[in-house]
Each structure stands twice: as C-alpha cells, then as structure tokens.
Design a protein around this motif. Structure first.
Motif, PDB file in Angstrom:
ATOM      1  N   GLY A 137       0.803  -1.220   0.000  1.00  0.00           N
ATOM      2  CA  GLY A 137       0.000   0.000   0.000  1.00  0.00           C
ATOM      3  C   GLY A 137       0.832   1.265   0.000  1.00  0.00           C
ATOM      4  N   ASP A 138       2.105   1.181   0.393  1.00  0.00           N
ATOM      5  CA  ASP A 138       2.976   2.363   0.384  1.00  0.00           C
ATOM      6  C   ASP A 138       3.161   2.881  -1.041  1.00  0.00           C
ATOM      7  N   ARG A 139       3.130   4.206  -1.185  1.00  0.00           N
ATOM      8  CA  ARG A 139       3.539   4.828  -2.449  1.00  0.00           C
ATOM      9  C   ARG A 139       5.013   5.200  -2.315  1.00  0.00           C
ATOM     10  N   VAL A 140       5.805   4.841  -3.309  1.00  0.00           N
ATOM     11  CA  VAL A 140       7.247   5.016  -3.188  1.00  0.00           C
ATOM     12  C   VAL A 140       7.852   5.521  -4.495  1.00  0.00           C
ATOM     13  N   VAL A 141       9.021   6.149  -4.355  1.00  0.00           N
ATOM     14  CA  VAL A 141       9.929   6.401  -5.472  1.00  0.00           C
ATOM     15  C   VAL A 141      11.243   5.738  -5.096  1.00  0.00           C
ATOM     16  N   TRP A 142      12.121   5.517  -6.091  1.00  0.00           N
ATOM     17  CA  TRP A 142      13.331   4.767  -5.784  1.00  0.00           C
ATOM     18  C   TRP A 142      14.483   5.184  -6.685  1.00  0.00           C
ATOM     19  N   ALA A 143      15.682   4.786  -6.258  1.00  0.00           N
ATOM     20  CA  ALA A 143      16.902   5.127  -6.976  1.00  0.00           C
ATOM     21  C   ALA A 143      16.961   4.397  -8.309  1.00  0.00           C
ATOM     22  N   VAL A 144      17.755   4.925  -9.223  1.00  0.00           N
ATOM     23  CA  VAL A 144      17.845   4.360 -10.567  1.00  0.00           C
ATOM     24  C   VAL A 144      18.614   3.044 -10.580  1.00  0.00           C
TER      25      VAL A 144
END
Length: 205
Positions: A137-144
């Motif tokens: 359920g978490d919304r995330v962004v992440w490293a390339v």
C-alpha cells in the motif's frame, strides 16, 4: 502485438518527476508510515489481469507484451506503476541517438504503489531510506540503480556506479525479470534499491 509510438523530443509528457516529490516530503510521511505499519498488510493473490510492459526492441519500435506474475525472491518488492517520466535519455534511446541493449523496458523515473513483498532477507525486511519497513500500500519512489553495497564504488558512496548494479530502465529482458523498467503496469524492485515513501496527502500531479 500492437506497436506503441512514443512522443518525439520536444512533445509534452506528463510531469511526474520523483525528485520534486522527494523535495516535498514532510512529517506527514512519518505519520502515514506509523499508521500503516500498525495494521496487518494483506496477502495478495495473483491478479486476474496479466502484467503488461512496453518492450523497446529497436529504434522507433516498442511493442506491448503481457508477462506472468513474478515469483518474488528475498528482499524483492513488486510495485504497481503510478507514473513514469520520459527522461531525455529514454527519448534518445527511442530515436536511436543513444545505444542501449535490447530488448528492454525503458523508464527509470518512476512512482509506484507496493502490491507485494518477497520473503524477508536474513538482514531483515525491506526498509526505506529513513529505516522504516516497507508495507503493501505504500507509495514510493526509488533510486535508478539497485546496488550491491559492497564493491569499492559503493563503499566510496557511489552506489549509482556499482560494479554489479542493476539499472532500472536499462536492463536487458530475461525470463522472470521483465519488470525492471517504468513503462509497464508493474515494476520489480531488487535488493539494494533505495526507496523513499511518499505521504498519502502528496498528489502525483
């Protein structure tokens, strides 16, 4: 399979830059995390609809492909893609100005929602950069880059140059590893990926 034509350089694309999201993170993220991790995360079954990816095969040629639900390994995270910016390097790859190994799924500036977690690794559950556990359920962004954390470059603080790293949006397709780019319905996050959780109140637009 249908052929998908990506926009040419200079055309408008939906602005979903994760860097802007990261700058706007606030104390709301901590509150969201505390509330969510006090709840029991649901166990998700295989979805009724197949996963779809846009496979880059050659300059000016992208085809939609359906792939199976991945079997998650230790420390892996499956996210539903909510948005993916088309970077200049993606457009250069698409037009042939930049060489890239094919077939691949382009897109490395991605926002997603966690839909499944693999088994916890020996060192513990997957966490965000602030040390809190990642939950469904978490919304995330992440490293390339998913980095090893052990090579000389990682030890020097250069995980994006990891000698054995996997770069999202640049990895050649392999069976069971088709979900390593943002131009698809889902993306598979590997161990060694730095994640940032987005607060619920932060819009994607």
């Amino acid at each position: 399979h249908p052929v998908v034509h990506l926009p040419q350089i200079g055309q408008h694309t939906t602005p979903w830059p994760p860097k802007r999201f990261a700058r706007r993170l606030s104390a709301a993220a901590t509150a969201d995390s505390t509330r969510r991790h006090n709840e029991t995360a649901p166990v998700l079954a295989e979805p009724a609809l197949p996963i779809t990816v846009a496979v880059f095969e050659a300059p000016q040629q992208v085809r939609l492909r359906q792939v199976g639900w991945p079997v998650l390994r230790e420390g892996e995270v499956l996210v539903e893609v909510l948005g993916c910016t088309l970077c200049g390097s993606d457009l250069h790859s698409f037009t042939g100005r930049r060489e890239v190994a094919v077939p691949t799924v382009l897109g490395h500036e991605i926002t997603g929602r966690v839909v499944a977690l693999g088994p916890a690794a020996a060192e513990g559950p997957v966490t965000t950069v602030d040390g809190s556990p990642v939950a469904v359920g978490d919304r995330v962004v992440w490293a390339v880059v998913a980095s090893c954390g052990a090579c000389d470059r990682c030890r020097r603080g250069l995980p994006q140059k990891c000698r054995s790293g996997v770069k999202y949006g640049h990895a050649t397709l392999a069976e069971g590893r088709e979900l390593l780019g943002g131009l698809g319905s889902h993306c598979l996050l590997l161990p060694g990926t730095s994640l940032v959780r987005l607060p619920d109140a932060l819009p994607l637009e």
